[in-house]
Design an enzyme around this catalytic site. Structure first.
Site, PDB file in Angstrom:
ATOM      1  CD  GLU A 210      -2.818   1.084   2.482  1.00 57.01           C
ATOM      2  OE1 GLU A 210      -3.268  -0.039   2.779  1.00 57.01           O
ATOM      3  OE2 GLU A 210      -3.166   2.126   3.061  1.00 57.01           O
ATOM      4  CB  THR A 258      -6.339   6.141   7.537  1.00 56.35           C
ATOM      5  OG1 THR A 258      -5.569   5.162   6.833  1.00 56.35           O
ATOM      6  CG2 THR A 258      -7.742   6.199   6.972  1.00 56.35           C
TER       7      THR A 258
HETATM    8  N1  ARG Z   1      -9.988   2.719   1.756  1.00 56.05           N
HETATM    9  C1  ARG Z   1     -10.521   1.913   2.802  1.00 56.05           C
HETATM   10  C2  ARG Z   1     -11.714   2.619   3.420  1.00 56.05           C
HETATM   11  O1  ARG Z   1     -11.938   3.755   3.141  1.00 56.05           O
HETATM   12  C3  ARG Z   1      -9.489   1.577   3.853  1.00 56.05           C
HETATM   13  C4  ARG Z   1      -9.019   2.692   4.726  1.00 56.05           C
HETATM   14  C5  ARG Z   1      -7.997   2.405   5.784  1.00 56.05           C
HETATM   15  N2  ARG Z   1      -7.210   1.244   5.561  1.00 56.05           N
HETATM   16  C6  ARG Z   1      -6.046   1.189   4.949  1.00 56.05           C
HETATM   17  N3  ARG Z   1      -5.478   0.009   4.812  1.00 56.05           N
HETATM   18  N4  ARG Z   1      -5.464   2.244   4.493  1.00 56.05           N
HETATM   19  O2  ARG Z   1     -12.457   2.030   4.182  1.00 56.05           O
END
Ligand code: ARG
Length: 342
Positions: A210, A258
């Site tokens: 990611e 996030t």
């Molecule tokens: N894009 C997803 C959502 O909006 C995941 C968000 C947080 N998780 C992550 N692995 N960045 O729910």
């Protein structure tokens, strides 16, 4: 425990007003990333809680009319003029262990996300740039010595038994989920992805998941000071060789908003058989302690045998040290409550 709340609208949907849409309609970042790409994951996955990804450093500036209110709401009122500062000094932690008795915490893990300055993030990176990231990161890691010395294992060509074992042991990542898929982060999978780990598997780096780097320190038990100081040492070594995307306002830049700021998730796997009987209540307690509750098989997973994954919630506008201290105190409280339950 289910995280799917299809009825709750994402922060993206909430803040993508007609006005914002109009403002950002023709905007393209230098790496060619558009608003349509930034919001695709949230449109395709209706149960998204956030629903946007940044394609590069410029996304946070050029798409600010959408990203700013999302960041403000997600990160507890973090404002445009707020600044972030880092502190990785392990001597400032309030305790050595999150579980001095050693009877509740199974393992402790801290990870941070990093992206190389000047190279687009996973949703917008090209195959060539992804190869360059892998080359530069692996080259830097090859200079590590002592307990941090290790080997790099590319995902492409890894035999299936090894791969599955690494995933089961929580060392290796799986192919990105449907959120990352729709964000464009899984393109050319598994090319240029891989994992570096030290001989004892206490220090690991994921390459091109990611984020371009996920730097991880973990070990069995609750000695968070050891885990944190190992991580700090590794980050410092890497920073001598690589420059990471960072701003005063948003801290370390990550593809998902996030993770901005510390880009850190400090977590423990902790046995809470009694508190676990009422998961809704446990979740409320964790919320009050500013902690996140998950199952132990990663994001969106369920608990197994009353073992929970508990981690810091806040990442932005807090230092790494303060976030870990919150975890230490919070887990201490949970253990105390677990002992009182009958
Ligand atoms: N894009 C997803 C959502 O909006 C995941 C968000 C947080 N998780 C992550 N692995 N960045 O729910």
């Amino acid at each position: 425990m289910t995280h799917k709340e299809a009825t709750k609208q994402s922060l993206m949907k909430k803040h993508l007003t007609e006005e914002v849409k109009k403002k950002l309609a023709g905007v393209v970042t230098p790496s060619g990333f558009t608003l349509a790409q930034a919001i695709n994951s949230g449109l395709v996955n209706e149960d998204s809680s956030v629903g946007v990804y940044a394609g590069d450093e410029h996304s946070y500036v050029l798409f600010a009319p959408l990203f700013d209110p999302i960041i403000e709401e997600y990160h507890g009122g973090y404002k445009k003029e707020d600044t972030h500062s880092a502190d990785l000094d392990a001597t400032k932690l309030v305790a050595d262990s999150v579980d001095p008795d050693g009877s509740f915490v199974v393992s402790t893990r801290i990870r941070v996300g990093r992206n190389l300055k000047g190279i687009p993030f996973a949703p917008a990176i090209s195959a060539e740039q992804r190869r360059e990231v892998e080359r530069r990161v692996v080259d830097s890691l090859s200079k590590f010595d002592g307990d941090l010395k290790g080997m790099y294992y590319p995902l492409a060509g890894m035999d299936e038994a090894t791969r599955q074992q690494l995933v089961a042991d929580h060392f290796l990542f799986k192919k990105g989920d449907r959120f990352l898929e729709a964000a464009g982060a899984n393109r050319e999978w598994p090319e240029s992805r891989g994992i570096f780990h030290s001989a004892d598997k206490r220090f690991l780096v994921w390459v091109n998941e990611e984020d371009e780097l996920r730097i991880i320190s973990m070990q069995e038990g609750g000695n968070v000071r050891e885990v944190f100081s190992r991580l700090a040492r590794a980050i410092e070594m890497l920073q001598r060789q690589l420059q990471f995307a960072y701003t005063e306002h948003l801290g370390y830049l990550s593809s998902c908003p996030t993770n901005l700021g510390t880009a850190m998730r400090a977590s423990v796997h902790v046995k809470l058989p009694k508190l676990g009987k009422n998961e809704a209540k446990l979740k409320r307690i964790c919320n009050e302690l500013k902690l996140s509750l998950r199952g132990i098989d990663g994001e969106h997973s369920d608990s197994k045998g009353s073992v929970y994954d508990i981690s810091n919630k806040q990442r932005l506008g807090i230092s790494e040290v303060d976030a870990v201290n919150l975890l230490i105190r919070g887990v201490g409280t949970l253990i105390m409550l677990e002992k009182c339950e009958d």
